[in-house]
Design an enzyme around this catalytic site. Structure first.
Site, PDB file in Angstrom:
ATOM      1  N   ARG A 135       0.827  -1.236   0.000  1.00  0.00           N
ATOM      2  CA  ARG A 135       0.000   0.000   0.000  1.00  0.00           C
ATOM      3  C   ARG A 135       0.855   1.278   0.000  1.00  0.00           C
ATOM      4  O   ARG A 135       0.487   2.301   0.585  1.00  0.00           O
ATOM      5  CB  ARG A 135      -0.979   0.020   1.197  1.00  0.00           C
ATOM      6  CG  ARG A 135      -1.913  -1.181   1.209  1.00  0.00           C
ATOM      7  CD  ARG A 135      -2.915  -1.188   0.070  1.00  0.00           C
ATOM      8  NE  ARG A 135      -3.707  -2.397   0.050  1.00  0.00           N
ATOM      9  CZ  ARG A 135      -3.506  -3.429  -0.815  1.00  0.00           C
ATOM     10  NH1 ARG A 135      -2.549  -3.390  -1.726  1.00  0.00           N
ATOM     11  NH2 ARG A 135      -4.284  -4.484  -0.788  1.00  0.00           N
ATOM     12  N   SER A 158     -11.518   0.119   3.894  1.00  0.00           N
ATOM     13  CA  SER A 158     -10.848  -0.228   5.156  1.00  0.00           C
ATOM     14  C   SER A 158     -10.227   1.023   5.765  1.00  0.00           C
ATOM     15  O   SER A 158      -9.422   1.691   5.116  1.00  0.00           O
ATOM     16  CB  SER A 158      -9.734  -1.246   4.909  1.00  0.00           C
ATOM     17  OG  SER A 158     -10.300  -2.436   4.437  1.00  0.00           O
ATOM     18  N   GLU A 175      -5.399   3.779   6.843  1.00  0.00           N
ATOM     19  CA  GLU A 175      -5.154   3.771   5.400  1.00  0.00           C
ATOM     20  C   GLU A 175      -5.825   5.012   4.792  1.00  0.00           C
ATOM     21  O   GLU A 175      -5.303   5.618   3.870  1.00  0.00           O
ATOM     22  CB  GLU A 175      -5.755   2.497   4.797  1.00  0.00           C
ATOM     23  CG  GLU A 175      -5.632   2.464   3.283  1.00  0.00           C
ATOM     24  CD  GLU A 175      -6.062   1.140   2.649  1.00  0.00           C
ATOM     25  OE1 GLU A 175      -6.136   0.116   3.350  1.00  0.00           O
ATOM     26  OE2 GLU A 175      -6.310   1.161   1.438  1.00  0.00           O
TER      27      GLU A 175
HETATM   28  C1  LIG Z   1     -16.013   0.453  -0.455  1.00  0.00           C
HETATM   29  C2  LIG Z   1     -14.534   0.608  -0.641  1.00  0.00           C
HETATM   30  C3  LIG Z   1     -13.732  -0.511  -0.755  1.00  0.00           C
HETATM   31  C4  LIG Z   1     -12.340  -0.395  -0.938  1.00  0.00           C
HETATM   32  N1  LIG Z   1     -11.595  -1.524  -1.060  1.00  0.00           N
HETATM   33  C5  LIG Z   1     -10.263  -1.420  -1.291  1.00  0.00           C
HETATM   34  C6  LIG Z   1      -9.462  -2.588  -1.492  1.00  0.00           C
HETATM   35  O1  LIG Z   1      -9.943  -3.721  -1.463  1.00  0.00           O
HETATM   36  N2  LIG Z   1      -8.138  -2.410  -1.726  1.00  0.00           N
HETATM   37  C7  LIG Z   1      -7.567  -1.171  -1.803  1.00  0.00           C
HETATM   38  O2  LIG Z   1      -6.363  -1.087  -2.062  1.00  0.00           O
HETATM   39  N3  LIG Z   1      -8.292  -0.056  -1.612  1.00  0.00           N
HETATM   40  C8  LIG Z   1      -9.622  -0.137  -1.360  1.00  0.00           C
HETATM   41  N4  LIG Z   1     -10.362   0.995  -1.173  1.00  0.00           N
HETATM   42  C9  LIG Z   1      -9.693   2.315  -1.171  1.00  0.00           C
HETATM   43  C10 LIG Z   1      -9.672   3.003  -2.559  1.00  0.00           C
HETATM   44  O3  LIG Z   1     -10.653   2.445  -3.377  1.00  0.00           O
HETATM   45  C11 LIG Z   1      -8.327   2.892  -3.268  1.00  0.00           C
HETATM   46  O4  LIG Z   1      -7.291   3.421  -2.484  1.00  0.00           O
HETATM   47  C12 LIG Z   1      -8.361   3.614  -4.641  1.00  0.00           C
HETATM   48  O5  LIG Z   1      -7.319   3.108  -5.413  1.00  0.00           O
HETATM   49  C13 LIG Z   1      -8.276   5.125  -4.571  1.00  0.00           C
HETATM   50  O6  LIG Z   1      -8.517   5.651  -5.869  1.00  0.00           O
HETATM   51  P1  LIG Z   1      -9.219   7.059  -6.071  1.00  0.00           P
HETATM   52  O7  LIG Z   1      -9.221   7.381  -7.523  1.00  0.00           O
HETATM   53  O8  LIG Z   1     -10.555   7.097  -5.440  1.00  0.00           O
HETATM   54  O9  LIG Z   1      -8.209   8.006  -5.311  1.00  0.00           O
HETATM   55  P2  LIG Z   1      -8.539   9.224  -4.326  1.00  0.00           P
HETATM   56  O10 LIG Z   1      -9.220   8.723  -3.114  1.00  0.00           O
HETATM   57  O11 LIG Z   1      -9.190  10.324  -5.077  1.00  0.00           O
HETATM   58  O12 LIG Z   1      -7.062   9.647  -3.924  1.00  0.00           O
HETATM   59  C14 LIG Z   1      -6.262   8.792  -3.148  1.00  0.00           C
HETATM   60  C15 LIG Z   1      -4.840   9.325  -3.170  1.00  0.00           C
HETATM   61  O13 LIG Z   1      -4.346   9.258  -4.493  1.00  0.00           O
HETATM   62  C16 LIG Z   1      -3.996  10.563  -4.974  1.00  0.00           C
HETATM   63  N5  LIG Z   1      -4.333  10.545  -6.392  1.00  0.00           N
HETATM   64  C17 LIG Z   1      -5.494  10.175  -6.977  1.00  0.00           C
HETATM   65  N6  LIG Z   1      -5.381  10.244  -8.315  1.00  0.00           N
HETATM   66  C18 LIG Z   1      -4.119  10.674  -8.574  1.00  0.00           C
HETATM   67  C19 LIG Z   1      -3.398  10.964  -9.773  1.00  0.00           C
HETATM   68  N7  LIG Z   1      -3.934  10.816 -10.996  1.00  0.00           N
HETATM   69  N8  LIG Z   1      -2.127  11.410  -9.645  1.00  0.00           N
HETATM   70  C20 LIG Z   1      -1.543  11.555  -8.432  1.00  0.00           C
HETATM   71  N9  LIG Z   1      -2.177  11.308  -7.282  1.00  0.00           N
HETATM   72  C21 LIG Z   1      -3.450  10.876  -7.356  1.00  0.00           C
HETATM   73  C22 LIG Z   1      -4.756  11.545  -4.106  1.00  0.00           C
HETATM   74  O14 LIG Z   1      -4.089  12.779  -4.001  1.00  0.00           O
HETATM   75  C23 LIG Z   1      -4.744  10.798  -2.771  1.00  0.00           C
HETATM   76  O15 LIG Z   1      -3.521  10.987  -2.120  1.00  0.00           O
HETATM   77  C24 LIG Z   1     -11.752   0.902  -0.996  1.00  0.00           C
HETATM   78  C25 LIG Z   1     -12.564   2.029  -0.887  1.00  0.00           C
HETATM   79  C26 LIG Z   1     -13.936   1.902  -0.713  1.00  0.00           C
HETATM   80  C27 LIG Z   1     -14.787   3.131  -0.623  1.00  0.00           C
END
Ligand SMILES: Cc1cc2nc3c(=O)[nH]c(=O)nc-3n(C[C@H](O)[C@H](O)[C@H](O)COP(=O)(O)OP(=O)(O)OC[C@H]3O[C@@H](n4cnc5c(N)ncnc54)[C@H](O)[C@@H]3O)c2cc1C
Length: 320
Positions: free
Chosen positions: A167, A217, A292
């Protein structure tokens, strides 16, 4: 701003409506570029301005302060989501949604990342967090990442430099924008891949409270703690905190490592539950769980949520 990204500028967007966890206040400005040149021009402009900038994908791993965000959110989302496939090599723009991408690639006979088929969010967010499920991370299949630095310079990063670990990636904590990800996948039978993805999604739906907004999580699993007391969900449940509510936030009765928003939760509601879970589990087991999920302050401070919770309420235990 409108000259840089015509059609992609939103003023005063309500983050309590627009963000994934449905928590926050108004965001001064949200910009959604539709090509890499617009991202570079935006970064050059913001390099000369005082307002904080934060890159977001689908906001599934963070929540905003209920006072809102006094700066500019750079959204890399559906406007930057093209996918191109050449053999087992895939180029995907950072805003592509992961569940749809994984399924599209499976249908094209490409496998190796089905573990991520139920992870919400964008591929940019997934790469930054080296996210995935079943103890796997996307990093294993990343061949390169095209990144825009804070001054708008574009550069391709190769795996050793990306520093993937559990992670974690070396891109965290920098003002770098992920524009495009190159994946190296494995040839696979589409039917097998689809069946695997469907099984993973069904298992997740049975385990996780996916019917209410959450951040997934809340606490990271730590191998040392896992061996002694189990994963965070079990530790929180054993501490008797399943179902504990604060305002409109609740430690999910279905899975104790999820905090769900029952309607109008504030960042304080979530942070109080985080402080309580952390303090109670530490008092019982001696392990300090790390978050996380991230909290975004009004001035753009992106911090792991337990740091903010500790600062606001050291020693809080709502269950007493
Ligand atoms: C119901 C649920 C279940 C989940 N299950 C999992 C799981 O099983 N495994 C897991 O790993 N995660 C899980 N997550 C967490 C989340 O889905 C992941 O971390 C996901 O990859 C985040 O992507 P996002 O586009 O929403 O990023 P955001 O939440 O918008 O951003 C997360 C981070 O990434 C940065 N970021 C986003 N896009 C970019 C970009 N293009 N360039 C640079 N920085 C960027 C942001 O600044 C921030 O620091 C879950 C979340 C939810 C709500």
């Amino acid at each position: 701003m409108k000259e840089i990204a015509p059609g992609g500028v939103h003023v005063g967007l309500d983050l309590a409506q627009a963000s994934s966890w449905r928590i926050g206040g108004p965001a001064d400005i949200v910009v959604e570029p539709e090509n890499f040149e617009q991202v570079a021009a935006f970064l050059r402009l913001m390099g000369q301005r005082p307002e904080p900038v934060l890159v977001i994908g689908e906001t599934t791993n963070l929540f905003f302060d209920s006072r809102g965000f006094r700066g500019v959110l750079l959204r890399i989302g559906p406007k930057l989501a093209q996918v191109s496939i050449e053999g087992t090599r895939v180029r995907v723009q950072a805003g592509a949604r992961v569940p749809e991408l994984v399924r599209q690639l499976a249908e094209a006979g490409l496998g190796g990342i089905s573990h991520a088929g139920g992870v919400p969010g964008t591929i940019g967010g997934l790469v930054l967090m080296n996210g995935g499920s079943q103890r796997k991370g996307i990093g294993t299949h990343v061949a390169s990442v095209l990144v825009a630095d804070a001054d708008g310079t574009l550069r391709r990063w190769a795996p050793p430099e990306l520093g993937f670990s559990y992670r974690h990636s070396a891109l965290q904590g920098r003002r770098a924008v992920i524009l495009e990800v190159e994946l190296e996948l494995e040839s696979a039978l589409p039917a097998d891949q689809i069946a695997e993805i469907d099984a993973i999604i069904a298992e997740r739906a049975a385990k996780f409270p996916l019917d209410l907004p959450s951040g997934g999580s809340v606490f990271l699993s730590d191998p040392g703690m896992y061996d002694v007391v189990g994963p965070p969900g079990r530790a929180i449940e054993t501490a008797g905190l399943k179902g504990l509510a604060e305002g409109a936030a609740q430690i999910s009765p279905k899975h104790a490592n999820f905090i769900v928003n029952l309607g109008t939760a504030s960042d304080d509601d979530v942070l109080r539950l985080i402080a309580t879970a952390r303090n109670k589990v530490r008092a019982r087991t001696g392990f300090s769980m790390a978050c996380e999920v991230r909290h975004v302050g009004p001035d753009g401070d992106l911090r792991v949520a337990h740091e903010v919770a500790d600062e606001r309420w050291p020693g809080l235990d709502l269950s007493e």
